[in-house]
Scaffold this active site. Sequence first.
Site, PDB file in Angstrom:
ATOM      1  N   GLU A 130      -8.211  33.730   4.838  1.00  0.00           N
ATOM      2  CA  GLU A 130      -9.364  33.054   5.439  1.00  0.00           C
ATOM      3  C   GLU A 130     -10.628  33.909   5.476  1.00  0.00           C
ATOM      4  O   GLU A 130     -11.180  34.184   6.540  1.00  0.00           O
ATOM      5  CB  GLU A 130      -9.019  32.568   6.847  1.00  0.00           C
ATOM      6  CG  GLU A 130      -7.935  31.526   6.870  1.00  0.00           C
ATOM      7  CD  GLU A 130      -7.771  30.857   8.241  1.00  0.00           C
ATOM      8  OE1 GLU A 130      -8.373  31.332   9.223  1.00  0.00           O
ATOM      9  OE2 GLU A 130      -7.055  29.859   8.320  1.00  0.00           O
ATOM     10  N   GLU A 132      -0.718  27.850   5.775  1.00  0.00           N
ATOM     11  CA  GLU A 132      -0.676  27.587   7.219  1.00  0.00           C
ATOM     12  C   GLU A 132      -0.902  26.108   7.472  1.00  0.00           C
ATOM     13  O   GLU A 132      -1.713  25.467   6.795  1.00  0.00           O
ATOM     14  CB  GLU A 132      -1.775  28.352   7.987  1.00  0.00           C
ATOM     15  CG  GLU A 132      -1.561  29.835   8.087  1.00  0.00           C
ATOM     16  CD  GLU A 132      -2.674  30.562   8.848  1.00  0.00           C
ATOM     17  OE1 GLU A 132      -3.317  29.958   9.733  1.00  0.00           O
ATOM     18  OE2 GLU A 132      -2.892  31.742   8.528  1.00  0.00           O
TER      19      GLU A 132
HETATM   20  C1  BGP Z   1      -6.024  30.609  11.358  1.00  0.00           C
HETATM   21  C2  BGP Z   1      -5.585  32.050  11.271  1.00  0.00           C
HETATM   22  C3  BGP Z   1      -4.353  32.366  12.041  1.00  0.00           C
HETATM   23  C4  BGP Z   1      -4.215  31.604  13.334  1.00  0.00           C
HETATM   24  C5  BGP Z   1      -4.562  30.132  13.204  1.00  0.00           C
HETATM   25  C6  BGP Z   1      -4.621  29.385  14.519  1.00  0.00           C
HETATM   26  O1  BGP Z   1      -7.406  30.563  11.267  1.00  0.00           O
HETATM   27  O2  BGP Z   1      -5.368  32.434   9.926  1.00  0.00           O
HETATM   28  O3  BGP Z   1      -4.286  33.756  12.192  1.00  0.00           O
HETATM   29  O4  BGP Z   1      -4.823  32.244  14.378  1.00  0.00           O
HETATM   30  O5  BGP Z   1      -5.785  29.955  12.541  1.00  0.00           O
HETATM   31  O6  BGP Z   1      -5.830  29.614  15.155  1.00  0.00           O
HETATM   32  P1  BGP Z   1      -6.014  29.697  16.701  1.00  0.00           P
HETATM   33  O7  BGP Z   1      -5.101  30.796  17.153  1.00  0.00           O
HETATM   34  O8  BGP Z   1      -7.441  30.005  16.928  1.00  0.00           O
HETATM   35  O9  BGP Z   1      -5.632  28.396  17.268  1.00  0.00           O
END
Ligand code: BGP
Length: 473
Positions: A166, A375
Amino acid sequence: VLKGFPADFLWGSASAAYQIEGAPFEDGKKASVWDNFVRIPGKTFKGTNGDVAVDHYHRYKEDVALMKELGLKSYRFSVAWSRIFPDGKGKVNEPGLKFYSDLIDELIANNIEPVVTIYHWDLPQALEDEYHGWESRQIIPDFVNYAETLFNAFKGRVKYWISLNEQNVFTQHGWVLATHPPGKKDMKLFYQVNHHANLVNAAVINKFHELNIPGEIGPSFAYTPNYSIDSNPKNVLAAENAEEIFANFWMDVYCQGVYPIVALTYLKENNLMFDMEEGDEELLKSAHPNFLGINYYQSSANAWNPINGGVQIGEMNTTGVKGSGGEQGIPGVYKKVSNPAVDRTNWDWEIDPMGIRIALRRITSRYRIPVMITENGLGEYDKPEESQVHDDYRIAYLSSHVKSIQEAISDGASVIGYHTWSYTDLLSWLNGYQKRYGFIYVDQDETMEGSLKRIPKDSYYWYQNVIKTNGQE
Ligand code: BGP
């Protein structure tokens, strides 16, 4: 005709070093920028940090044993750069390398394919101190040297590599919103930093192919497909602006080696254009990822945003209360608006399973590249009841997205794997331990003094069946 999932489909789950490991200064590791950033008051939810996280560093065998029982085909995790090179470069820290080597062996012994993210945001502090990290082109050789060290150490054992996680998120949060390190608000610098990250990505991919490492490599992009709120041409144009400036601006570079023209024009007209040096264009064009990693959580509906009096870039909803996020956008370009056709989470993330199908179709048609979903998941408050966690809302979310991916495959998309976010509960960068994503509940909360006990949630057993039936449930 609805096609099935490929026989070798990677049914996986994901994590990132800082969010699970803990042990920030063990076995020779030194600080990353996140180890320091979380200590600045007000930067994280109630001052939560990853000092202990879910203690995966010490409990990885227990975590892998539960993966085996789940039947996981692949596990995506990231390497903390400052475990391998505590100062970002120089001499390899062997105990740090050994931790990941042992983890990889443990995964392989249990028939789980390791998917290694080289960079998930935890830059060694030493490089920030020396030359401001991503702000300098000096990061290019240091990053390539770090990646090459991993390639050589794990070649033959690791087949799938993610170069950067990301890039669009860590650069915008770091240099526009000031919510990630280094906590700056400087649009022009953001575009410069982002260009450096593109060069790093290209150089690492080229290095991987030059070295003839067996396997595949690609970046992971946080793709939020843009829609227009309605058929008003002004809103349609705003949605196209958003897609060019916030999506194609990265994906075109990864997959075609060029920045989209509409986005470049916008940068030039707004005095935001970054410095391109001789050879940069060639470097970007010469790199060919084997797949594109996509992190999909939500879509975004857009409307026209007037130049005079339009809404500005705003903060995210980190309160965990539905409806507390404000409107945001760039005057004269676009604004993000709430989509009445979809539901939202408590953090106002729009729940849109069809969006992942739309995303996969767009990528397939525009780039003709295989995609790995790196993800996808739902952040919620989970509460254990008598040592069980009934997360039917998460099952509903994941199940609808799996179906939508199957539909995208039937439309012609080539999808090689699906990694849920996340495997265990873990630290959310800006939301602490209250926003949970895992198949496995971990007793850890905002006091950071939980027992760290692992409890498989209902979704764990649901996914076990998904894997067993290759997506048929
Ligand atoms: C993505 C990241 C992850 C994780 C996920 C959920 O952007 O790659 O590392 O954090 O989002 O985000 P959040 O924890 O802000 O809900």
